[in-house]
Design a protein around this motif. Structure first.
Motif, short mmCIF file in Angstrom:
data_model
loop_
_atom_site.label_atom_id
_atom_site.label_comp_id
_atom_site.label_asym_id
_atom_site.label_seq_id
_atom_site.Cartn_x
_atom_site.Cartn_y
_atom_site.Cartn_z
N UNK A 213 129.27 127.56 -56.77
CA UNK A 213 128.45 126.78 -56.24
C UNK A 213 129.11 125.63 -55.89
N UNK A 214 128.64 125.19 -54.29
CA UNK A 214 129.03 123.93 -53.69
C UNK A 214 128.35 122.79 -53.79
N UNK A 215 128.90 121.67 -53.97
CA UNK A 215 128.03 120.58 -54.22
C UNK A 215 127.74 119.66 -52.99
N UNK A 216 128.71 120.05 -52.12
CA UNK A 216 128.68 119.60 -50.60
C UNK A 216 129.28 120.44 -49.74
N UNK A 217 128.98 119.70 -48.14
CA UNK A 217 129.97 120.56 -47.24
C UNK A 217 129.31 121.67 -46.59
N UNK A 218 128.34 122.27 -47.18
CA UNK A 218 127.78 123.51 -47.02
C UNK A 218 126.12 123.29 -46.35
N UNK A 219 125.88 124.05 -45.34
CA UNK A 219 124.36 123.60 -44.64
C UNK A 219 123.59 123.87 -45.86
N UNK A 220 123.45 124.94 -46.39
CA UNK A 220 122.41 125.18 -47.65
C UNK A 220 122.34 123.96 -48.40
N UNK A 221 123.41 123.23 -48.85
CA UNK A 221 123.48 122.09 -49.62
C UNK A 221 122.47 120.74 -48.78
N UNK A 222 123.08 120.52 -47.40
CA UNK A 222 122.20 119.73 -46.65
C UNK A 222 120.85 120.02 -46.83
N UNK A 223 120.71 121.28 -46.50
CA UNK A 223 119.17 121.61 -46.59
C UNK A 223 118.41 120.96 -47.79
N UNK A 224 118.76 121.84 -48.85
CA UNK A 224 118.31 121.05 -50.17
C UNK A 224 118.21 119.62 -50.16
N UNK A 225 118.84 118.93 -49.76
CA UNK A 225 119.00 117.26 -49.95
C UNK A 225 118.01 116.60 -48.96
N UNK A 226 117.51 117.43 -47.90
CA UNK A 226 116.51 116.82 -47.14
C UNK A 226 115.38 116.21 -47.70
N UNK A 227 115.11 116.62 -49.09
CA UNK A 227 114.04 115.94 -49.68
C UNK A 227 114.41 114.46 -49.71
N UNK A 228 115.62 113.90 -49.72
CA UNK A 228 115.94 112.51 -49.44
C UNK A 228 115.08 111.73 -48.29
N UNK A 229 115.16 112.25 -47.12
CA UNK A 229 115.02 111.59 -46.14
C UNK A 229 113.43 111.85 -45.89
N UNK A 230 112.76 113.20 -46.19
CA UNK A 230 111.62 113.17 -46.12
C UNK A 230 110.70 112.49 -47.14
N UNK A 231 111.29 112.22 -48.39
CA UNK A 231 110.48 111.30 -49.22
C UNK A 231 110.77 110.04 -48.53
N UNK A 232 111.78 109.60 -48.00
CA UNK A 232 112.06 108.13 -47.51
C UNK A 232 110.93 108.06 -46.40
#
Length: 423
Positions: A213-232
């Motif tokens: 598993x990658x914690x960063x750097x991969x597009x699928x990781x960025x996809x999952x983290x879009x919860x941040x901007x969507x919630x903001x």
């Protein structure tokens, strides 16, 4: 909490450059062996909105999503500013960081595929803690390679992982071939994310039932983290009556930049609005210990030292660069991701770099005003916000500034003490 992740690849200002993959075995072959297939598919999803699996959503809500958006009234008062400063509080999650958002998703997909062990690297330890907890949620084992200097600086993060049953090893590691080669050349090597990624991938390759598993750097990781901007976006509108991007106001989104996942997660959902004319600045805060975006060269390079990852075009300090062992383990990368680098290259993303003392002084100020102690990495974003506020005040602007409080600093107290004890 959003029920969908947002695929912002179509909102990038230009096409991502092609990767180079000349290894033997190739990075594509390595990835196909060690990564769950669902995650590989999410590196280039066909749909704009990707549904969050029900079990993933349940676990995220259990852990505290959506996280609060905190108006920093006392910090504003201390600064005497008309700017409105908001903190997206990822530090309140059980592992103390935003990393849990993708760890739960990745562990779910690994379990669905029948993998039994999660293998990964970690810098300062927040990602390792999140993988260890996510592994327990889905009945999996966890093996984690932690950057050596961070393991020595932050032993309590190791204790947390081991309480959850994870096996934690220092990187460079004598347990892998690549680790032994690095240690032969430099027995006191402090480790870096480049060494830890190499250790973890090689370890996973030797175990057919393991998932890397990658914690960063991969597009699928960025996809999952879009919860941040969507919630903001929803919280600003519904709870505070705010909309980012008002012309002439100088609004900012600010995040620290290591592997880029917290930055892309916060800013990715806003790329379309910015392209459509929203007056919104995107700002990355990095460490002077690894100043890729502010002092690096735009060139092809790998994220690891073992040649297991492809060469991507990004801002780099060079593969031989060894970051000094500062207390900002999550920012000690030698090469920036393709997406973050593209945003920087195209002028969409600005960047600033801070010495760790300046960053931790900003973290101390936030503690004294708001009662919030953030991780050293997140304190770089606070330092950047203080500079933005000073410039806005000088220009008589009243911006809305959103800072991603990506992690808690309660397990970083030793670092704060060592850096600031004489101040």
């Amino acid at each position: 909490m959003p029920e969908y992740w947002y695929n912002f690849l179509g909102d990038l200002p230009a096409h991502l450059p092609q990767v180079r993959d000349s290894g033997s075995p190739s990075a594509a072959e390595v990835s196909a062996k060690v990564r769950p297939r669902a995650l590989a598919a999410q590196n280039n999803p066909s749909e704009r909105w990707v549904a969050v699996p029900e079990q993933v959503g349940e676990r995220l809500r259990q852990c505290g999503r959506p996280t609060p958006l905190h108006r920093a009234h006392q910090l504003e008062k201390h600064l005497g500013t008309a700017a409105r400063i908001y903190l997206k509080r990822e530090d309140v999650l059980p592992t103390g960081s935003f990393k849990l958002n993708t760890a739960i998703a990745q562990a779910f997909y690994a379990a669905q595929e029948g993998r039994t062990t999660l293998v990964t690297e970690t810098g300062a330890g927040q990602w390792g803690m999140s993988v260890a907890l996510a592994a327990q949620m889905f009945g999996l084992d966890a093996e984690i390679f932690m950057v050596r200097c961070s393991l020595e600086q932050k032993p309590y993060r190791r204790h947390y992982m081991e309480l959850l049953g994870a096996r934690v090893r220092p990187s460079p590691s004598p347990h892998t071939e690549i680790g032994r080669r690095i240690l032969e050349r430099s027995s006191d090597h402090p480790g870096s994310l480049g060494t830890a990624i190499s250790d973890a991938i090689q370890h996973a390759l030797d175990r057919p039932s393991a998932a890397y598993l990658s914690g960063s750097g991969m597009t699928h990781v960025y996809l999952h983290q879009t919860l941040l901007g969507l919630e903001v976006e929803a919280q600003l509108r519904e709870n505070h009556g705010e909309t980012l991007g008002v012309a002439g106001r100088g609004d900012h989104l600010i995040a620290c930049s290591g592997g880029g996942s917290n930055l892309c997660g916060l800013m990715g959902p806003y790329l379309r609005a910015r392209a459509d004319g929203a007056d919104l600045r995107l700002l990355a805060a990095e460490s002077t210990a690894a100043p890729r975006l502010t002092a690096g060269t735009y060139t092809y390079g790998r994220a690891d030292l073992g040649g297991f990852t492809p060469e991507v075009l990004g801002y780099s300090m060079g593969e031989d660069f060894v970051p000094p062992p500062v207390h900002v383990g999550g920012l000690r990368n030698h090469h920036s991701s393709a997406i973050v680098s593209l945003l920087r290259r195209e002028g969409v993303l600005d960047a600033v770099a801070f010495e760790q003392r300046t960053a931790l002084e900003a973290g101390r100020l936030l503690l004294r005003t708001e009662g919030l102690l953030l991780a050293p990495e997140a304190s770089h974003a606070v330092a950047a916000a203080l500079e933005v506020v000073a410039k806005a005040d000088a220009q008589n602007l009243e911006p809305v500034i959103v800072v991603l409080a990506s992690g808690s600093g309660h397990l970083d107290l030793q670092g704060y003490h060592e850096v600031l004890r004489d101040a």
